[in-house]
Design an enzyme around this catalytic site. Structure first.
Site, PDB file in Angstrom:
ATOM      1  N   ASP A 486      36.837 -15.908   3.414  1.00 45.67           N
ATOM      2  CA  ASP A 486      36.610 -14.526   3.847  1.00 45.67           C
ATOM      3  C   ASP A 486      37.623 -14.129   4.934  1.00 45.67           C
ATOM      4  O   ASP A 486      38.300 -14.980   5.499  1.00 45.67           O
ATOM      5  CB  ASP A 486      35.177 -14.399   4.387  1.00 45.67           C
ATOM      6  CG  ASP A 486      34.712 -12.939   4.405  1.00 45.67           C
ATOM      7  OD1 ASP A 486      35.351 -12.096   3.754  1.00 45.67           O
ATOM      8  OD2 ASP A 486      33.711 -12.651   5.086  1.00 45.67           O
ATOM      9  N   GLU A 489      42.707 -11.052   5.133  1.00 51.13           N
ATOM     10  CA  GLU A 489      43.722  -9.978   4.931  1.00 51.13           C
ATOM     11  C   GLU A 489      44.990 -10.159   5.751  1.00 51.13           C
ATOM     12  O   GLU A 489      46.003  -9.601   5.327  1.00 51.13           O
ATOM     13  CB  GLU A 489      43.082  -8.631   5.249  1.00 51.13           C
ATOM     14  CG  GLU A 489      42.062  -8.206   4.206  1.00 51.13           C
ATOM     15  CD  GLU A 489      40.810  -9.083   4.161  1.00 51.13           C
ATOM     16  OE1 GLU A 489      40.390  -9.556   5.234  1.00 51.13           O
ATOM     17  OE2 GLU A 489      40.297  -9.322   3.075  1.00 51.13           O
ATOM     18  N   ASP A 659      32.758  -5.634   0.438  1.00 52.20           N
ATOM     19  CA  ASP A 659      31.580  -5.035   1.080  1.00 52.20           C
ATOM     20  C   ASP A 659      31.197  -3.698   0.463  1.00 52.20           C
ATOM     21  O   ASP A 659      31.530  -2.636   0.988  1.00 52.20           O
ATOM     22  CB  ASP A 659      31.847  -4.863   2.574  1.00 52.20           C
ATOM     23  CG  ASP A 659      31.987  -6.208   3.255  1.00 52.20           C
ATOM     24  OD1 ASP A 659      31.735  -7.238   2.596  1.00 52.20           O
ATOM     25  OD2 ASP A 659      32.345  -6.247   4.441  1.00 52.20           O
TER      26      ASP A 659
END
Ligand SMILES: *[C@@H]1O[C@H](CO)[C@@H](O)[C@H](O)[C@H]1NC(C)=O
Ligand SMILES: *[C@@H]1O[C@H](CO)[C@@H](O)[C@H](O)[C@H]1NC(C)=O
Length: 983
Positions: A486, A489, A659
């Site tokens: 997770d 980015e 999300d």
């Protein structure tokens, strides 16, 4: 799980200062919370769409071609500036090299790079071929190509790519100039009016790309914001063009926008375009053209001629980005996650409740709850002690189930002044010199969940080695089975190296309210709710208003002081990497590239700056993790899920949609997302079923659990403090989930076979109707989809209805569709939106005539399902024929030595199965069902042996033949010998 947008507060533009959690206060530990991340230090940059922005097309001179050298495989040439430099958004590169390479019959590459590569990397950065390979040449030649490249110098260099078979111009930069600067590249291609383009992700958007959009790409830790940049980068599009065919003359003419009637015959021609460029970029979709802009790198365009979507997608994967990883059989089972499983016994209760209600469960997932203060590779010993976890996992494993923990991308850096604050993972990373630096060589220190953090530098081989070691060390304490990456980015909650000289203040709370904390209570309910209970809806709306008012009061007078407005300018010869002169419409505050991400000037060991490689970080952590998993489990397929992806990440990882929200609209967008990831070579895709943020209700969760049962990756996941949404929370959802899961688990062999085909040939698993049926009226259909070629799903995507409208593609050409539940052919008319009954708890599924599905019995785990007898379900087409196939192996070996391929073929009165391979499948065949048998079968035989008439049923109304009682005739295994069933 991820950075949480405070949906409610952000929507009114108010964000309260967050105070440190009070309980841990002590003099030795400085208490500090970062200011709200996306405001402090962020620079507001007026977007380039500002009407005063320079139009590079108007001021730049373009290039002239010279020095052309032809070869059998194409040409090389020099491009020289055709006038004075314009330096619109950077410094013009005066001389470029053009290479046109006819790599294969169906593939053409056009590369334009600076003629003189600057060794210091100071001016531009070309993507490393080790990280993103270039498309591979194989037996191409100018003469044998499907495509033609032509160029002109009038008025300046422009080029066209044409499809020889149709004369159709696929790509044309005519009447535009090429702009090539150190921080800005722009080219523009014309497109036919009403074009059908797909791809250009990662994005939450409709499947068919709309015109007049600015599609920005810059990996962002952002929730599912529609049409904006998201987590990943896939600079690839599919372009489909339709021709109407005159039935008599066979003549072809291009279909006009809006034309199409599902009755005429059409031909679809698709081609693909991949820009191998990892920089921040933007695609502007004008009504008749497409403008591509990047913040650097090169023009490295590959054209895939198709002409079918299937051929384009296969070619793109095989020649360029790589084929997708083969999934373990178990990964196709059902996955349960949530943020908020507070300790091991809560997780054990979840498993026990699944068992109690006999709902299939294959994987349990742990979000950041398990971590010691959000630190990777350390459990919270109060709530997730190692010994208890080992017991839990042993039981879980014994039941045939598996466990995947989240691992975050950033690593905690302790406060050096606090001797008790030790974090050996950090110490080992420093010793290995594995982290990203500031330009001055000091550690780049951002802030993520644990407080101040550092970030692995994947451009250094030391980082992967270090990472793999940490994965291995922690696995000795927590025997996990897969990995969930997770925040890749790579996200950071502050701007710049905010922890430099600040470690003594190490923040103890993320710079925003966690879900459920006072001020961030989610009062939102799904769409249907307010209609069904207005009393409760009013009370909730009042509570929500109070929360907003309180937030407003708190934030008054505390608006961030450091927001500055900047108009980036060009300094000839110098790159401004923090504020590039061209401003992409990054979704984050101020369009600042440094907002909520490691900033552009962060520096890698090879000298690369984050500006150039930001979009690759998520791709590289997947590679490092995949390699680590191969080391931990030699010869076994890694099960790896990643958030930020790049073209080619499918080689290693599955992907979830990030999300999303517990809303019907979010549920709808998962279909176009999944179809886009099919095009991107990442078939193992699935959303957070029932929605991540927000509260789900039984209606939404019922619909969604049924919809996702037909997605490749099937996981329910939820945010902290939202109401629980495991499928057993509502009786209606239990029933709905079990019903859809019974289908999913029965067709697992089909799904697995589809994955094997994807892994070996690049074909897709989830498919758009447009890919299987050349019909312009299907070009934008994304409210229904196909699972492989054989099954069509028409889900309900809105609240409070009991029917859904769907189209039955191909019926004008004689395609037959069978209702999954009634096993009868659907009476559908071409060009008609058919109303299909869909009460809550029912998901319409249809089987395509001409197909044969291998099935086993549903069970609570895939392991148990694989031990059940086989069945075949055949659906005859208009000619009375059908085919199908099955692939089997041990379900987990990277390179299985024993495999089995079974082919099925049906004619009007018989069905045959023939297997090749050495994998021993010992479960017998129980029965065969054939739909579309129009006359009463006379004499049913299996390999010429009569089948007892008591085992044969024929329903003349439904036209279904059922032949049971085959176990004894196949006692050594359903496919051990070839067989023929006759009727
Ligand atoms: C896109 O913009 C053009 C020019 O402004 C306009 O004519 C056209 O209608 C727009 N298209 C859509 C779908 O809004
Ligand atoms: C509506 O909500 C109220 C308050 O929670 C509850 O007491 C009532 O039973 C609900 N009515 C219906 C019809 O569900």
């Amino acid at each position: 799980m991820a950075f949480l947008t405070k949906v409610l507060l952000a929507s009114v533009g108010l964000l309260p200062a967050v105070h440190a959690a009070s309980s841990t206060s002590s003099a030795a530990n400085a208490q500090y919370t970062l200011p709200f991340d996306s405001m402090e230090g962020v620079t507001m940059i007026p977007n380039v769409e500002n009407p005063k922005a320079v139009d590079a097309q108007a001021v730049c001179p373009g290039y002239k071609v010279s020095n052309v050298k032809h070869s059998l495989r194409g040409l090389t040439a020099t491009l020289s500036m055709a006038g004075e430099p314009c330096n619109a958004y950077g410094t013009d590169i005066e001389s470029l090299s053009l290479t046109v390479d006819y790599q294969a019959k169906d593939r053409l590459n056009v590369q334009i790079i600076p003629a003189h590569i600057d060794a210091t990397n100071a001016s531009w950065y070309l993507v490393d071929e080790d990280v993103v390979p270039r498309s591979q040449a194989s037996n191409g030649s100018v003469n044998a190509s499907d495509l033609t490249f032509s160029w002109s110098n009038s008025p300046s260099f422009n080029f066209e790519v044409t499809r020889k078979a149709t004369g159709d111009v696929l790509f044309s930069t005519k009447d535009t100039v090429l702009v090539y600067e150190n921080q800005f590249i722009e080219f523009e291609t014309s497109l036919p009016e009403g074009y059908n383009l797909y791809g250009l992700g990662d994005r939450v958007q409709q499947f068919r790309i709309k015109e007049n959009l600015t599609l920005t790409t810059w990996a962002a830790d952002a929730g599912n914001v529609i049409d904006e940049n998201l987590y990943g980068t896939h600079p690839f599009y599919l372009d489909t063009r339709y021709y109407a065919i005159d039935k008599k003359s066979g003549a072809r003419r291009m279909v006009k926008p809006g034309e199409g009637d599902q009755i005429q015959d059409y031909a679809a021609y698709s081609h693909g375009v991949f820009l191998r460029n990892a920089h921040g970029q933007e695609v502007i979709t004008k009504p008749d053209s497409l403008v591509w802009r990047t913040l650097g790198g090169s023009v490295d365009l590959t054209f895939y001629s198709g002409p079918s979507q299937e051929e384009v997608t296969k070619n793109y994967q095989i020649s360029t980005i790589g084929l997708p990883a083969m999934q373990q059989y178990s990964a196709l089972g059902y996955h349960q996650a949530r943020w908020g499983y507070a300790n091991w016994s809560v997780m054990a209760d979840v498993v026990a409740t699944f068992e109690k209600f006999e709902i299939p469960l294959e994987y349990m997932w742990a979000d950041i709850d398990y971590m010691n203060q959000y630190r990777n590779f350390e459990n919270d010993l109060n709530t997730f002690p190692y010994e208890e976890g080992q017991e839990f996992l042993e039981k879980l494993h014994q039941s045939g189930r598996h466990f995947v923990p989240i691992i975050d991308s950033a690593l905690y850096i302790p406060n050096p002044q606090n001797a008790s604050d030790s974090y050996p993972t950090f110490d080992r990373g420093v010793a290995a010199d594995a982290f990203i630096k500031n330009p001055d060589g000091s550690l780049y220190i951002g802030a993520v969940w644990p407080g101040y953090t550092v970030f692995p530098d994947w451009n250094s081989p030391r980082a992967s080695e270090y990472w793999v070691n940490e994965l291995e060390l922690w696995r000795q304490k927590v025997p996990y089975d897969g990995i969930w990456i997770d925040m890749s980015e790579v996200a950071s909650f502050c701007v710049g190296s905010c922890g430099t000289n600040m470690l003594h203040l190490n923040p103890i709370h993320p710079p925003f309210l966690l879900p459920g904390e006072p001020g961030n209570v989610d009062y939102g309910y799904p769409e249907g709710f307010a209609v069904t209970n207005t009393t409760e809806a009013r009370a909730i709306a009042a509570a929500e208003r109070r929360q907003v008012a309180a937030a407003k009061e708190e934030s008054d007078g505390s608006q961030p002081s450091s927001v500055s407005i900047l108009h980036p300018t060009v300094t000839p010869g110098v790159r401004n990497i923090n504020y590039p002169p061209y401003v992409i419409s990054n979704v984050q505050t101020g369009h600042d590239l440094a907002a909520k991400a490691v900033s552009p000037n962060a520096t890698h060991s090879d000298g690369a700056v984050e500006y150039d490689v930001h979009n690759l970080w998520g791709h590289q952590i997947l590679k490092a993790t995949y390699d680590g998993m191969l080391r931990m489990w030699p010869g076994k397929r890694p099960f790896l899920l990643g958030r930020s992806t790049f073209a080619g990440s499918g080689k290693w990882a599955a992907h979830w949609g990030g999300d999303n929200e517990s809303r019907f609209a979010s549920m709808y967008f998962t279909i176009p997302q999944a179809l886009s990831f099919s095009l991107f070579g990442m078939p193992m895709f699935g959303p957070d079923t029932c929605g991540f943020s927000g509260n789900a209700d039984l209606e939404l969760c019922s619909r969604w659990m049924q919809l996702s049962a037909f997605f490749p990756f099937y996981r329910n996941h939820n945010v902290l403090a939202s109401i629980p949404q495991e499928p057993y929370r509502w009786a209606a959802v239990i029933e709905a989930s079990k019903k859809a899961m019974a289908i999913r688990y029965a067709i697992l062999p089909y799904l697995y076979t589809l994955f094997h085909l994807a892994h070996t040939t690049g074909s897709t698993v989830m498919r758009a109707l447009a890919w299987e049926f050349p019909d312009p009226t299907l070009a934008s259909v994304d409210t229904q989809f196909l699972l492989g070629p054989f099954l069509m799903v028409v889900p309900v995507l809105e609240p409070l209805v009991d029917s859904v409208k769907g189209v039955f593609p191909g019926v004008g050409q004689g395609e037959v569709w069978y209702d999954w539940y009634t096993q009868t052919a659907v009476d559908a008319q071409p060009g008609v939106n058919t109303t299909i009954a869909a009460p809550l708890g029912h998901i319409p599924v249809f089987m395509r005539g001409g197909s044969i599905l291998p099935m086993q019995e549903p069970a609570l785990t895939t392991q148990a399902a694989r031990k059940t007898p086989w069945a075949l379900l055949a659906a005859l087409d208009k000619n009375g024929t059908a085919y199908g196939q099955l692939y089997l192996d041990d379900g987990e070996s990277l390179e299985p030595t024993e495999t089995l391929n079974v082919k099925f073929k049906a004619g009007k009165t018989r069905l045959t199965a023939t297997a090749t391979g050495t994998w021993v499948e010992s479960n017998p065949l129980a029965n065969v069902t054939v739909m579309g048998v129009s006359s009463v079968p006379s004499n049913v035989t299996f390999n010429n042996q009569p089948v007892q008439s008591s085992s044969v049923q024929y329903d003349a109304t439904a036209q279904v033949l059922f032949v049971g009682g085959l176990q004894n005739m196949t006692a050594h295994g359903a496919w051990a010998k070839p067989w023929t069933l006759r009727w």
